[in-house]
Design a protein around this motif. Structure first.
Motif, mmCIF file in Angstrom:
data_model
loop_
_atom_site.group_PDB
_atom_site.id
_atom_site.type_symbol
_atom_site.label_atom_id
_atom_site.label_comp_id
_atom_site.label_asym_id
_atom_site.label_seq_id
_atom_site.Cartn_x
_atom_site.Cartn_y
_atom_site.Cartn_z
ATOM 1 N N SER A 131 -6.002 48.120 7.543
ATOM 2 C CA SER A 131 -6.865 47.417 6.605
ATOM 3 C C SER A 131 -6.520 46.140 6.256
ATOM 4 O O SER A 131 -5.302 45.637 6.212
ATOM 5 C CB SER A 131 -6.924 48.381 5.422
ATOM 6 N N VAL A 132 -7.746 45.175 5.872
ATOM 7 C CA VAL A 132 -7.544 44.081 5.330
ATOM 8 C C VAL A 132 -8.609 44.127 4.251
ATOM 9 O O VAL A 132 -9.235 45.065 4.042
ATOM 10 C CB VAL A 132 -7.778 42.771 6.076
ATOM 11 N N THR A 133 -8.612 43.046 3.216
ATOM 12 C CA THR A 133 -9.438 42.937 2.050
ATOM 13 C C THR A 133 -10.588 42.096 2.295
ATOM 14 O O THR A 133 -10.503 41.279 3.478
ATOM 15 C CB THR A 133 -8.674 42.477 0.965
ATOM 16 N N GLY A 134 -11.765 42.119 1.441
ATOM 17 C CA GLY A 134 -12.801 41.386 1.401
ATOM 18 C C GLY A 134 -12.280 39.688 1.640
ATOM 19 O O GLY A 134 -12.954 38.875 2.223
ATOM 20 N N GLY A 135 -11.614 39.358 0.769
ATOM 21 C CA GLY A 135 -11.078 38.110 0.853
ATOM 22 C C GLY A 135 -10.460 37.466 2.038
ATOM 23 O O GLY A 135 -10.624 36.468 2.437
ATOM 24 N N ILE A 136 -9.574 38.394 2.539
ATOM 25 C CA ILE A 136 -9.061 38.084 3.975
ATOM 26 C C ILE A 136 -10.029 38.169 5.051
ATOM 27 O O ILE A 136 -9.968 37.127 5.847
ATOM 28 C CB ILE A 136 -8.137 39.154 4.436
ATOM 29 N N LEU A 137 -11.168 38.788 4.952
ATOM 30 C CA LEU A 137 -12.275 38.913 5.731
ATOM 31 C C LEU A 137 -12.678 37.298 5.517
ATOM 32 O O LEU A 137 -13.363 36.716 6.788
ATOM 33 C CB LEU A 137 -12.989 39.805 5.678
ATOM 34 N N SER A 291 -4.327 41.781 -1.201
ATOM 35 C CA SER A 291 -4.775 40.263 -0.607
ATOM 36 C C SER A 291 -4.140 39.049 -0.880
ATOM 37 O O SER A 291 -3.751 38.318 -0.059
ATOM 38 C CB SER A 291 -6.195 39.917 -1.408
ATOM 39 N N LYS A 292 -3.302 39.101 -2.122
ATOM 40 C CA LYS A 292 -2.424 37.997 -2.366
ATOM 41 C C LYS A 292 -1.208 38.236 -1.811
ATOM 42 O O LYS A 292 -0.394 37.281 -1.279
ATOM 43 C CB LYS A 292 -1.953 38.426 -4.005
ATOM 44 N N ALA A 293 -0.624 39.413 -1.571
ATOM 45 C CA ALA A 293 0.399 39.713 -0.871
ATOM 46 C C ALA A 293 0.285 39.218 0.661
ATOM 47 O O ALA A 293 1.134 38.656 1.373
ATOM 48 C CB ALA A 293 0.824 41.181 -0.614
ATOM 49 N N MET A 294 -0.912 39.608 1.081
ATOM 50 C CA MET A 294 -1.286 39.009 2.709
ATOM 51 C C MET A 294 -1.123 37.318 2.614
ATOM 52 O O MET A 294 -0.524 36.930 3.661
ATOM 53 C CB MET A 294 -2.562 39.302 3.228
ATOM 54 N N ASN A 321 4.738 46.835 -0.559
ATOM 55 C CA ASN A 321 4.220 45.714 -0.583
ATOM 56 C C ASN A 321 4.782 45.021 0.414
ATOM 57 O O ASN A 321 5.031 43.742 0.453
ATOM 58 C CB ASN A 321 4.830 45.035 -1.813
ATOM 59 N N ALA A 322 4.624 45.440 1.659
ATOM 60 C CA ALA A 322 5.216 44.690 2.849
ATOM 61 C C ALA A 322 4.167 44.424 4.050
ATOM 62 O O ALA A 322 3.168 45.319 4.224
ATOM 63 C CB ALA A 322 6.263 45.208 3.651
#
Length: 440
Positions: A131-137, A291-294, A321-322
């Motif tokens: 999974s990714v987040t909307g912000g990353i998308l 999202s921030k961790a990514m 958180n990795a």
């Protein structure tokens, strides 16, 4: 027998000549200013070239889907690959021109509806390995949708406009996205070019949606020239860029440990060329949002100047958180027990982080002279594992990947051999290794 020996000898001679030619060309490039400027964007061991390439890499280059799956009008699905062109990058370029706007939830926790959408005819599915987040998308596809949820895959129609969906494997959530300015002709052109097609279906295995290959698969083997970065380089970029004299060094059980006598430590496995870095500046409990961790982990990758050309996001470990990244070759990830091709970044505090990575990186492909390797279908692999005594409940995922092995002809070259990898009890192990273990 004599003919086989002659054939092997010719392959080894050809490999050595290719290596010598590559080294010779590299020397010409490095010693000729004019040629250097012309080839500045190519991979090489010259640090300034790597730095220039890294500066141009964006988060979206690494956080891209890794599989393109096209379901035809007859509901047959194919995973599409192209050894000449990066298909996910081509899809990204096409989707960047779309305008994604309002997101509406259609359903959650409805497995039947979820599976129906994944198998809907005349659709393309872009699948993330996790999974990714909307912000990353938004970052990856240059969009601005207001969506904070998680996304595992993107599905859209190749025949009807404004039929775009975001899917989340965790809770079978389906979100429809209003879309304008779609060029579907370009999408059809991308998926109908000079591509390889593997017949697949999406199968639920222990609450994980897996891409199942329905037939045997022929996958090429590769050899690559490799670059080994020095440990001193990462001491400079990670531990102390200004005052190297403050760093102490200690040899212990085949490992070299670098320490700034404060909070930073880097341990190098001298035999494997793998590195474990820790910055324990703060022990305060801390957990960034996904999202921030990514974003932070990608910033660290750029700071380290790890080559990113073949690197893709692979997994988010929420508990620790990795973020895990893997190198990909022709659409398939590199796996093996020595962690080559893998970078793991763990954000453990406001100023605290742990990074595991390798000193080695792939540079230039060289010919192998070998036929494609034929791998059995997914179901055959699962059946053989079950017959060998492995419980299906202990298998979380299975996918085709490359195993990194030393080339006997040269230390400058590694072989990438295709095989099945099985996530067995949360560890990635080669299919052959599992079968071998049961026979001992």
């Amino acid at each position: 027998m004599r003919g086989m020996r002659t054939s092997r000898l010719l392959i080894h001679i050809g490999l050595i000549l290719a290596i010598l030619l590559s080294i010779g060309l590299s020397w010409v490039i490095w010693t000729s200013p004019a040629r250097y400027e012309k080839t500045k964007q190519q991979s090489g061991t010259n640090t300034s070239v790597i730095q220039s390439e890294q500066a141009n890499k964006s988060l979206g280059d690494v956080f891209l889907p890794t599989q393109v799956i096209y379901t035809q009008a007859d509901s047959t699905s194919h995973l599409i690959n192209n050894t000449k062109v990066n298909l996910t990058d081509s899809m990204r370029s096409a989707i960047e021109d779309w305008r994604l706007t309002r997101v509406t939830k259609e359903s959650t926790n409805n497995r039947k509806k979820y599976e129906e959408l994944m198998g809907r005819e005349n659709t393309v599915m872009l699948k993330y390995p996790d999974s990714v987040t909307g912000g990353i998308l938004n970052n990856a596809f240059k969009q601005n949708i207001k969506f904070s949820g998680k996304i595992s895959r993107i599905v859209f129609s190749t025949e009807k406009r404004n039929q775009v969906y975001l899917l989340n494997d965790t809770n079978y959530a389906i979100y429809k996205v209003q879309t304008r300015k779609q060029n579907l002709a370009l999408i059809k052109e991308i998926i109908s070019g000079n591509v390889q097609k593997f017949t697949v279906k999406q199968t639920l295995v222990n609450h994980h949606m897996m891409t199942e290959y329905e037939d045997s698969v022929k996958v090429p083997e590769y050899s690559y020239l490799v670059n080994k970065q020095t440990a001193a380089y990462f001491v400079s970029t990670l531990i102390n860029s200004d005052n190297a004299s403050s760093v102490t060094t200690k040899e212990q059980s085949g490992k070299t440990i670098y320490n700034d006598n404060n909070s930073k430590r880097m341990t190098v496995n001298n035999k494997k060329g793998t590195v474990a870095y820790e910055d324990l500046a703060s022990h305060k409990a801390h957990h960034e949002n996904m999202s921030k961790a990514m974003s932070q982990s990608f910033t660290l990758l750029k700071k380290m100047e790890v080559p990113l050309d073949n690197m893709r996001y692979y997994k988010y470990d929420e508990k620790n958180n990795a973020i895990v990244y893997r190198s990909y070759v022709e659409g398939f990830p590199i796996f093996n027990q020595t962690d080559y091709g893998t970078v793991e970044v763990q954000i453990t505090g406001p100023r605290t982080k742990k990074i595991n990575f390798s000193l080695y990186s792939l540079q230039i492909p060289v010919p192998t002279g070998k036929e494609r390797t034929t791998l059995p279908s997914t179901q055959v692999v699962l059946d053989r594992l079950k017959a060998s005594g492995y419980r299906t409940a202990d298998i979380n995922n299975i996918e085709i990947g490359y195993q990194w092995t030393a080339n006997p002809a040269s230390d400058l070259v590694v072989n990438l051999t295709p095989t099945w990898y099985v996530n067995y009890k949360n560890q990635w192990v080669s299919y052959q290794q599992l079968l071998s273990d049961q026979q001992q």
